[in-house]
Design an enzyme around this catalytic site. Structure first.
Site, PDB file in Angstrom:
ATOM      1  N   TYR A   1       0.821  -1.218   0.000  1.00 53.83           N
ATOM      2  CA  TYR A   1       0.000   0.000   0.000  1.00 53.83           C
ATOM      3  C   TYR A   1       0.853   1.266   0.000  1.00 53.83           C
ATOM      4  CZ  TYR A   1      -4.631  -1.865   1.422  1.00 53.83           C
ATOM      5  OH  TYR A   1      -5.844  -2.469   1.484  1.00 53.83           O
ATOM      6  N   GLU A   2       0.283   2.329  -0.540  1.00 55.19           N
ATOM      7  CA  GLU A   2       0.861   3.688  -0.451  1.00 55.19           C
ATOM      8  C   GLU A   2       2.296   3.758  -0.964  1.00 55.19           C
ATOM      9  OE1 GLU A   2      -1.369   5.681   0.173  1.00 55.19           O
ATOM     10  OE2 GLU A   2      -2.796   4.681   1.471  1.00 55.19           O
TER      11      GLU A   2
END
Length: 598
Positions: free
Chosen positions: A405-406
């Site tokens: 993620y991210e």
């Protein structure tokens, strides 16, 4: 504002413990919010973990609506748009405690409140905010963020989705494909990124979605994933989807900027979202260890198990310390900008952007800690840990996505050093002066005397100062050798990044514990002191190993010998701690309390 710390300055400027924010500094309002969130999770989410594991997407949506009814979806939204208008620390705290029970709900919450709502709050016009934000803050509507494409992952600006102005100039017609879209199955609003003509940068659009009138939007089937199984994740296809021109978000070509700033906020919030997972994993592990009898004694009495519990607790404590330190710094920066007359939008954006380095550091460190915590939790449970009848295996699967993620952890590692160098080039952080001073020190005669360390953490702080010199030596020499070509040496960047990460995390623990000792005394804080010293011991080992890896990759001969000698000097303890004794102090407390108790 001159007295407020700038991002990245922790490396070259001493931070005083009284100037950082710690979890012990929560206000009464923040404690009430924390307790309300915990009560909601314990009542609505934790008892129903099985429903999430069985891919009950409808239940995830139901829980999100309940969270909206309680105001949790609008914590960061200004009051004028139907939110609670709370500060950055409070939004971190909510994200922390709402994320502990299951990654499915955590992902739905994070995608909605962060990348689903925040771009409109921070980049939208007054009309856009009035139209969409109150519905998103209340949970009447849900948001999704459509950036990733089959050919555009980490390279977010390379997306192929197109936006074409219609002949009457009233709409943009969007065509393209997005993938891995969280909340796609029940969202009402999508933040969609597309390229207009041959623009260098993508543009953001607010796109409404109504299943009864899909406007050329087609959803793919739900993805079947390793973890976060009840988080709705689908592909989204746009076929001549008409979007009113007034739904462009910010200006033409500003989508990449929106995406990057959303990632900065997302990274620190993701770190927060990994904290309560660790607390719950530790509590479940120690309860099992106290109950599980082998060889006529609880396995919590075995040194091998005690070591795991101590290390898990230490990493959770340090992750908390660093996350809330950064959150406090960001909130101070936001408040200073507001006091100087900046708008809410500008203050929030610039406040978070200032600490983008720390956001990436936290994303990497805490996402890896939660994975290790879940892994050790399975090991403590033994064969039962591998069974779906215990919460360990689902926690392990859910934790795995947090390293992707991210921006992957590899991308974030390289970003930390890259952003630090850019800050130095802009004059925001003075790296050159300290790096040159380290070079001169290497040429001088070392001091072989052993100082007297009378005050608490005097030796630890002295060692931390040397660890910073080790980073400056390696990174400074690497920049000198490669200049603008440094970004092509990814393995060297990653080694330097690990050094930087450990410095920030270890310093955050020292500062939090020092502040706590000033409040409650050394004896009452002896467990936190032990955790701080244990973490610094490991950090020093990592910095020594990664420093060596970096040095030998770009030096040879006398230069290499001198730098390796310097590294040994900068990573040397005067009084080596008894690591086993430190672990026993920590384990005794956690096992006696039968939970994570800090």
């Amino acid at each position: 504002m001159e007295n407020i710390t700038r991002g990245g300055q922790f490396l070259v400027k001493e931070t005083l413990s009284q100037n950082i924010f710690t979890p012990e500094d929560f206000s009464e309002e923040q404690i009430m919010m924390r307790d309300s969130v915990k009560e909601f999770i314990d009542r609505e989410i934790w008892p129903n973990k099985e429903r999430f594991e069985k891919k009950d997407y409808t239940f995830t949506e139901e829980c999100m609506r309940k969270a909206g009814d309680l105001g949790f979806l609008g914590v960061a939204v200004p009051e004028e748009f139907g939110g609670l208008g709370m500060g950055f620390v409070s939004t971190m705290l909510t994200c922390d405690y709402i994320s502990g029970a299951t990654g499915s709900f955590s992902t739905a919450f994070g995608a909605h409140t962060g990348i689903g709502t925040m771009p409109i709050t921070l980049y939208g016009t007054t009309e856009q905010k009035n139209k969409y934000v109150p519905k998103l803050a209340s949970g009447e509507w849900f948001g999704a963020y459509c950036l990733t494409e089959p050919g555009a992952g980490s390279d977010a600006n390379s997306g192929k989705t197109k936006a074409e102005l219609t002949p009457d100039a009233k709409h943009y017609k969007i065509n393209g494909q997005k993938m891995w879209i969280s909340n796609a199955g029940f969202c009402n609003v999508m933040i969609v990124f597309a390229r207009i003509e041959d623009d260098k940068n993508i543009t953001g659009f607010i796109v409404e979605y109504d299943p009864e009138n899909p406007n050329g939007i087609v959803l793919g089937e739900e993805e079947h994933k390793l973890g976060i199984r009840a988080s709705s994740t689908r592909q989204v296809f746009y076929n001549d989807t008409l979007v009113p021109v007034e739904n462009m978000l910010a200006g033409r070509g500003e989508g990449f900027k929106i995406a990057m700033n959303a990632l900065n906020v997302g990274r620190i919030k993701l770190a927060a979202a990994c904290l309560d997972s660790q607390r719950r994993l530790i509590t479940n592990s120690v309860k099992y260890a106290n109950e599980r009898i082998q060889f006529k004694t609880p396995i919590a009495n075995f040194g091998a198990i005690r070591a795991k519990i101590a290390e898990m607790a230490t990493n959770a404590f340090v992750g908390e310390s660093a996350s809330y330190r950064a959150a406090g710094d960001i909130e101070n920066r936001i408040n200073a900008r507001l006091a100087d007359g900046a708008s809410h939008q500008e203050a929030e954006l610039k406040g978070v952007e200032e600490f983008a380095i720390e956001c990436s550091i936290l994303k990497v460190a805490v996402s890896e800690d939660v994975q290790n915590c879940a892994d050790e939790g399975i090991q403590i449970f033994g064969g039962m840990g591998f069974s779906e009848d215990t919460p360990m295996e689902s926690a392990w699967r859910d934790a795995r996505i947090s390293r992707i993620y991210e921006g992957t952890n590899e991308i974030n590692r390289m970003l930390t050093v890259g952003m630090l160098i850019k800050k130095a080039m802009k004059g925001h952080v003075d790296l050159l002066g300290p790096a040159m001073a380290v070079g001169e020190e290497l040429m001088g005669i070392p001091d072989f005397s052993t100082p007297d360390y009378d005050e608490l953490f005097a030796e630890e702080k002295a060692l931390l100062a040397k660890l910073k010199k080790a980073f400056l030596m390696v990174a400074g020499s690497a920049v000198q050798k490669y200049g603008t070509e440094l970004d092509k040496h990814q393995q060297l960047l990653m080694a330097a990044s690990d050094m930087l990460i450990e410095i920030y995390m270890a310093e955050s623990a020292i500062l939090r514990t020092e502040k706590l000792v000033a409040k409650i005394g050394e004896d009452a804080a002896k467990i936190q002191i032990a955790m701080t010293r244990l973490y610094l011991y490991h950090a020093t080992d990592i910095i020594s190993s990664k420093g060596k890896e970096g040095i030998v990759s770009f030096t040879e001969g006398d230069e290499q010998r001198m730098m390796l000698m310097g590294l040994r000097r900068f990573t040397k303890y005067d009084n080596m701690p008894n690591v086993i004794a430190l672990r026993d102090i920590i384990a005794d407390k956690v096992i006696a309390e039968n939970e994570y108790c800090f």
